[in-house]
Design an enzyme around this catalytic site. Structure first.
Site, PDB file in Angstrom:
ATOM      1  N   PRO A   2      41.976  43.051  41.842  1.00  0.00           N
ATOM      2  CA  PRO A   2      43.547  42.262  42.634  1.00  0.00           C
ATOM      3  C   PRO A   2      43.120  40.773  41.770  1.00  0.00           C
ATOM      4  O   PRO A   2      41.947  39.999  41.275  1.00  0.00           O
ATOM      5  CB  PRO A   2      42.593  41.778  43.972  1.00  0.00           C
ATOM      6  CG  PRO A   2      41.954  42.763  44.225  1.00  0.00           C
ATOM      7  CD  PRO A   2      41.172  43.546  43.239  1.00  0.00           C
ATOM      8  N   GLU A   3      44.825  41.330  41.277  1.00  0.00           N
ATOM      9  CA  GLU A   3      44.842  39.317  40.751  1.00  0.00           C
ATOM     10  C   GLU A   3      45.498  38.456  41.227  1.00  0.00           C
ATOM     11  O   GLU A   3      45.815  39.158  42.822  1.00  0.00           O
ATOM     12  CB  GLU A   3      45.624  39.994  39.694  1.00  0.00           C
ATOM     13  CG  GLU A   3      44.539  41.288  38.165  1.00  0.00           C
ATOM     14  CD  GLU A   3      44.825  40.979  36.830  1.00  0.00           C
ATOM     15  OE1 GLU A   3      45.711  40.528  36.053  1.00  0.00           O
ATOM     16  OE2 GLU A   3      44.793  42.071  36.812  1.00  0.00           O
ATOM     17  N   ARG A 112      31.986  48.370  45.510  1.00  0.00           N
ATOM     18  CA  ARG A 112      31.299  47.929  44.114  1.00  0.00           C
ATOM     19  C   ARG A 112      30.630  46.870  44.976  1.00  0.00           C
ATOM     20  O   ARG A 112      29.793  46.335  43.811  1.00  0.00           O
ATOM     21  CB  ARG A 112      31.605  47.732  43.243  1.00  0.00           C
ATOM     22  CG  ARG A 112      32.362  49.384  42.666  1.00  0.00           C
ATOM     23  CD  ARG A 112      32.866  48.916  41.460  1.00  0.00           C
ATOM     24  NE  ARG A 112      32.114  48.702  40.091  1.00  0.00           N
ATOM     25  CZ  ARG A 112      32.572  48.840  38.739  1.00  0.00           C
ATOM     26  NH1 ARG A 112      34.230  48.621  38.499  1.00  0.00           N
ATOM     27  NH2 ARG A 112      31.976  48.269  38.064  1.00  0.00           N
TER      28      ARG A 112
END
Length: 276
Positions: A2-3, A112
């Site tokens: 996600p940017e 993660r």
DNA sequence: CGTTCATCCTGACGGC
DNA sequence: TGCCGTCAGGATGAAC
């Protein structure tokens, strides 16, 4: 990954579903993701509160509560924040679950587990260093060529690393950085201080262009990203260089190369992006 | 202070 | 089939 376009898409899709809803209960399945305050106080600050506004700064997502507390999420690599209707099955990486007063749930999940969560009042912004040190962001009025050029002149590093540094520009990540450099015709290993005013202007336009294209496409889904309603983005179909290694350049036909710059995988066209 | 590098963590994938 | 190494990448903190 996600940017800014992905986080903005999540913000919009969540706002549609959760504004005005009240948090009745919170399940914390992985407490270490909550960085401030202590998980018990985190739960206490948010439980019973109504969600009044959804915000975004850089890659940080903020959920404004009616008591002045802001619940902040940073998704890092594999974080997801999704709205689940009553009875809808959550994914197996669910870590923090917000039960809402309409029977739905807002679920933070993370394969993660690099993501970070906070609940702060407006005097506690310094608790999140990365948030108060953010540079200006693409598409904002104060993100000008002059701002970019002044920062570039002061930097002795490579442009790729410069663009990934959130203190310079807020919201760019690996995908949009590679894309912006391609559109501007700048080699990712170019030293910042040597970039001309003309090139800086081109880069400024390219950054705004790739970010707005990303938002219009609802983000880029390469592996994990989905929006607040669990839906994938479309911008992966409109990329010039990211993920295109060994394929011909869409502008000149030269084979796209993949190298490491500052430890980051970096895709570029050796002909369109010559090192000056 | 600016820049570089290892680190956090899990899963996918390629080579043998 | 399974084992091992490598890669994915955002931000942080240590080292230089």
């Amino acid at each position: 990954m996600p940017e800014m376009p992905e986080v903005e898409t999540i913000r919009r899709t969540l706002a549609k579903n959760i504004l005005g809803k009240r948090i009745e209960h919170i399940d914390i399945l992985l407490p270490r993701l909550i960085k401030f305050p202590e998980p018990d106080l985190y739960r206490q600050r948010l439980t019973g509160q109504k969600i009044v506004k959804m915000r975004r700064e850089g890659k940080y997502l903020g959920m404004q509560m009616e008591n002045g507390i802001m619940a902040i999420f940073h998704l890092r690599m594999t974080g997801r924040l999704c709205y689940f209707k009553d009875g809808q099955q959550e994914d197996k990486y669910a870590k923090i679950i917000f039960y809402l007063d309409n029977g739905a749930r807002l679920i933070y999940s993370d394969m993660r587990t690099f993501g970070t969560l906070y609940a702060i009042n407006d005097k506690e912004r310094e608790k999140i260093k990365g948030l108060y040190e953010l540079g200006r962001e693409p598409l904002a009025k104060d993100f000008t060529t002059e701002y970019l050029l002044a920062k570039l002149k002061k930097s002795n590093g490579k442009i790729k690393m410069f663009l990934l540094n959130q203190k310079n520009i807020a919201g760019l990540g690996n995908i949009y950085t590679d894309e912006a450099l391609f559109l501007a015709g700048i080699n990712p290993e170019q030293i910042c201080s040597a970039i001309s005013k003309e090139k800086a202007e081109k880069l400024h336009n390219s950054i705004n262009q790739v970010i707005s294209a990303g938002i219009n496409d609802g983000g880029t889904t390469f592996r994990d990203y989905v929006n607040g309603e669990g839906i994938k983005g479309k911008h992966q179909n409109n990329l010039f260089v990211y993920g295109q290694a060994k394929k011909p350049c869409k502008k000149c036909g030269t084979i796209i190369e993949k190298i490491k710059v500052g430890g980051r995988g970096t895709c570029f066209c050796p002909k369109c992006q010559k090192l000056k």
